[in-house]
Design a protein around this motif. Structure first.
Motif, PDB file in Angstrom:
ATOM      1  N   ASN A  87      55.392  43.605  32.484  1.00  0.00           N
ATOM      2  CA  ASN A  87      56.173  44.424  33.394  1.00  0.00           C
ATOM      3  C   ASN A  87      55.445  45.752  33.627  1.00  0.00           C
ATOM      4  O   ASN A  87      55.346  46.585  32.727  1.00  0.00           O
ATOM      5  CB  ASN A  87      57.555  44.687  32.791  1.00  0.00           C
ATOM      6  CG  ASN A  87      58.493  45.325  33.766  1.00  0.00           C
ATOM      7  OD1 ASN A  87      58.086  45.781  34.821  1.00  0.00           O
ATOM      8  ND2 ASN A  87      59.755  45.373  33.402  1.00  0.00           N
ATOM      9  N   PRO A  88      54.920  45.984  34.854  1.00  0.00           N
ATOM     10  CA  PRO A  88      54.119  47.186  35.096  1.00  0.00           C
ATOM     11  C   PRO A  88      54.871  48.504  34.896  1.00  0.00           C
ATOM     12  O   PRO A  88      54.260  49.507  34.528  1.00  0.00           O
ATOM     13  CB  PRO A  88      53.660  47.039  36.541  1.00  0.00           C
ATOM     14  CG  PRO A  88      54.384  45.901  37.126  1.00  0.00           C
ATOM     15  CD  PRO A  88      55.023  45.138  36.016  1.00  0.00           C
ATOM     16  N   ILE A  89      56.179  48.530  35.101  1.00  0.00           N
ATOM     17  CA  ILE A  89      56.917  49.778  34.929  1.00  0.00           C
ATOM     18  C   ILE A  89      56.923  50.228  33.465  1.00  0.00           C
ATOM     19  O   ILE A  89      56.955  51.425  33.167  1.00  0.00           O
ATOM     20  CB  ILE A  89      58.362  49.677  35.495  1.00  0.00           C
ATOM     21  CG1 ILE A  89      59.000  51.058  35.638  1.00  0.00           C
ATOM     22  CG2 ILE A  89      59.229  48.782  34.628  1.00  0.00           C
ATOM     23  CD1 ILE A  89      58.381  51.919  36.681  1.00  0.00           C
ATOM     24  N   GLU A  90      56.838  49.272  32.561  1.00  0.00           N
ATOM     25  CA  GLU A  90      56.800  49.624  31.130  1.00  0.00           C
ATOM     26  C   GLU A  90      55.541  50.430  30.808  1.00  0.00           C
ATOM     27  O   GLU A  90      55.569  51.346  30.001  1.00  0.00           O
ATOM     28  CB  GLU A  90      56.858  48.369  30.266  1.00  0.00           C
ATOM     29  CG  GLU A  90      58.137  47.579  30.395  1.00  0.00           C
ATOM     30  CD  GLU A  90      59.357  48.304  29.859  1.00  0.00           C
ATOM     31  OE1 GLU A  90      59.211  49.248  29.049  1.00  0.00           O
ATOM     32  OE2 GLU A  90      60.459  47.918  30.245  1.00  0.00           O
ATOM     33  N   HIS A  91      54.425  50.092  31.461  1.00  0.00           N
ATOM     34  CA  HIS A  91      53.187  50.835  31.241  1.00  0.00           C
ATOM     35  C   HIS A  91      53.316  52.267  31.765  1.00  0.00           C
ATOM     36  O   HIS A  91      52.820  53.206  31.144  1.00  0.00           O
ATOM     37  CB  HIS A  91      52.007  50.124  31.918  1.00  0.00           C
ATOM     38  CG  HIS A  91      51.753  48.757  31.364  1.00  0.00           C
ATOM     39  ND1 HIS A  91      51.203  48.555  30.121  1.00  0.00           N
ATOM     40  CD2 HIS A  91      52.005  47.529  31.883  1.00  0.00           C
ATOM     41  CE1 HIS A  91      51.121  47.254  29.894  1.00  0.00           C
ATOM     42  NE2 HIS A  91      51.597  46.608  30.942  1.00  0.00           N
ATOM     43  N   LYS A  92      53.969  52.442  32.907  1.00  0.00           N
ATOM     44  CA  LYS A  92      54.160  53.786  33.462  1.00  0.00           C
ATOM     45  C   LYS A  92      55.077  54.624  32.574  1.00  0.00           C
ATOM     46  O   LYS A  92      54.844  55.818  32.368  1.00  0.00           O
ATOM     47  CB  LYS A  92      54.734  53.715  34.890  1.00  0.00           C
ATOM     48  CG  LYS A  92      53.743  53.184  35.879  1.00  0.00           C
ATOM     49  CD  LYS A  92      52.550  54.120  35.968  1.00  0.00           C
ATOM     50  CE  LYS A  92      51.487  53.582  36.882  1.00  0.00           C
ATOM     51  NZ  LYS A  92      50.279  54.397  36.850  1.00  0.00           N
TER      52      LYS A  92
ATOM     53  N   ASP B  61      54.768  43.542  28.200  1.00  0.00           N
ATOM     54  CA  ASP B  61      53.354  43.532  28.569  1.00  0.00           C
ATOM     55  C   ASP B  61      53.152  43.055  30.004  1.00  0.00           C
ATOM     56  O   ASP B  61      52.146  43.384  30.626  1.00  0.00           O
ATOM     57  CB  ASP B  61      52.555  42.642  27.624  1.00  0.00           C
ATOM     58  CG  ASP B  61      52.531  43.195  26.214  1.00  0.00           C
ATOM     59  OD1 ASP B  61      52.555  44.433  26.062  1.00  0.00           O
ATOM     60  OD2 ASP B  61      52.491  42.395  25.269  1.00  0.00           O
TER      61      ASP B  61
END
Length: 50
Positions: free
Chosen positions: A21-26, A19
């Motif tokens: 880590n921004p790359i996980e959202h992408k 939650d």
């Protein structure tokens, strides 16, 4: 002779949270688009990446 002794320290590593880590959202967005379109990953990236 000092055998079997580890002399390095890895330091403190916090627990992993996807939650935060921004790359996980992408990646979640990319996987969602792949599922919606039903296409191959190569095609998906060639169409949506500039």
């Amino acid at each position: 002779m000092m055998q079997g002794i580890c002399l390095h320290d890895a330091g403190y590593l916090p627990t992993y949270s996807p939650d935060l880590n921004p790359i996980e959202h992408k990646w979640a967005q990319a996987k969602s688009k792949k599922r919606e379109s039903g296409c191959d990953t190569e095609i998906l990236f060639s169409v949506h990446m500039v």
